[in-house]
Design an enzyme around this catalytic site. Sequence first.
Site, PDB file in Angstrom:
ATOM      1  N   THR A 180      -1.188  -2.222   1.740  1.00 51.81           N
ATOM      2  CA  THR A 180       0.153  -1.931   2.233  1.00 51.81           C
ATOM      3  C   THR A 180       0.060  -1.284   3.605  1.00 51.81           C
ATOM      4  OG1 THR A 180       1.108  -1.657   0.022  1.00 51.81           O
ATOM      5  CG2 THR A 180       2.283  -0.626   1.841  1.00 51.81           C
ATOM      6  N   PHE A 182       1.798   1.066   6.260  1.00 50.16           N
ATOM      7  CA  PHE A 182       2.766   2.141   6.388  1.00 50.16           C
ATOM      8  C   PHE A 182       2.973   2.461   7.860  1.00 50.16           C
ATOM      9  CE2 PHE A 182       1.082   2.683   2.169  1.00 50.16           C
ATOM     10  CZ  PHE A 182       2.120   3.204   1.399  1.00 50.16           C
TER      11      PHE A 182
END
Length: 290
Positions: A180, A182
């Site tokens: 992921t 960020f």
Amino acid sequence: MAEAPAAAPENVIAFQGVPGAYSDMACRAAFPEMATLSCVSFEDTFAAVRDGKAHFAMIPIENSSAGRVADIHHLLPESGLHIVGEHFQKVEHQLLAVKGASRDQVQTVHSHVQALSQCRHYTRREGLTPITHADTAGAAKEVAELGDPTRAAVASALAGEIYGLQVLDPNIQDIPHNTTRFIVMAQEPIDPPADDGLVITTFVFRVRSVPAALYKSLGGFATNGVNITKLESYIIDGSFTVAQFFADIEGHPDERLVRLALEELSFFSREVKILGVYPGADFRGKPVSS
């Protein structure tokens, strides 16, 4: 919003979710010296920074296997904050259950929709019924509170430690390189040196309603050799006629070629708004490991 930790606001980083969420893990990995502040929603996370309760906000924006995080592109331009950094967090999902439960007992699996999507082959193969929650760690917390051995959660190892759950099956994500991205947000923008390593510029824009406007608006990046690393569109009005585009490029607006590309973009656009200029993470360009 959760209560602020005892640390001074300049040493606090806010995230959406409950303790043990992957956003919490990302905060601890990127800023191990800072205290983390749990917030109920993304809006609360932005507000924590605007109101001076936290210095940074850690916001998930996209995942390598499940795509962009829902709603975030709509919220970022109106957040009142600036992107000042990025962090890439490897996501390793654990199947968590109460102590003493066996894998054969589990019938339902609870988690955030993104986490369930990232483990859909596993849950289908194992015959588990998915149940969506607001976040992964919240699902782990509820499974712990219910004490039902037929329920499991897909969440982080950190969430398992915090809520006293055991790992029934480790690393159940369908794609080994599940990661992921960020972004780190703050009240004030930064201006990293244009000639000191990779710089990412993130912006949103809306093109004019004329034929080939998008093609023409992006032409400047091609002719000036500016690399676009991300380009997404999303509808922002009820008539489905106005699209806003979210883009990342490599380069600083002060660089001559980047400046020329942005000028051409502006000529064919109704609006261009820069959300942040910040150093690219070391993760970029590294070989993908399984």
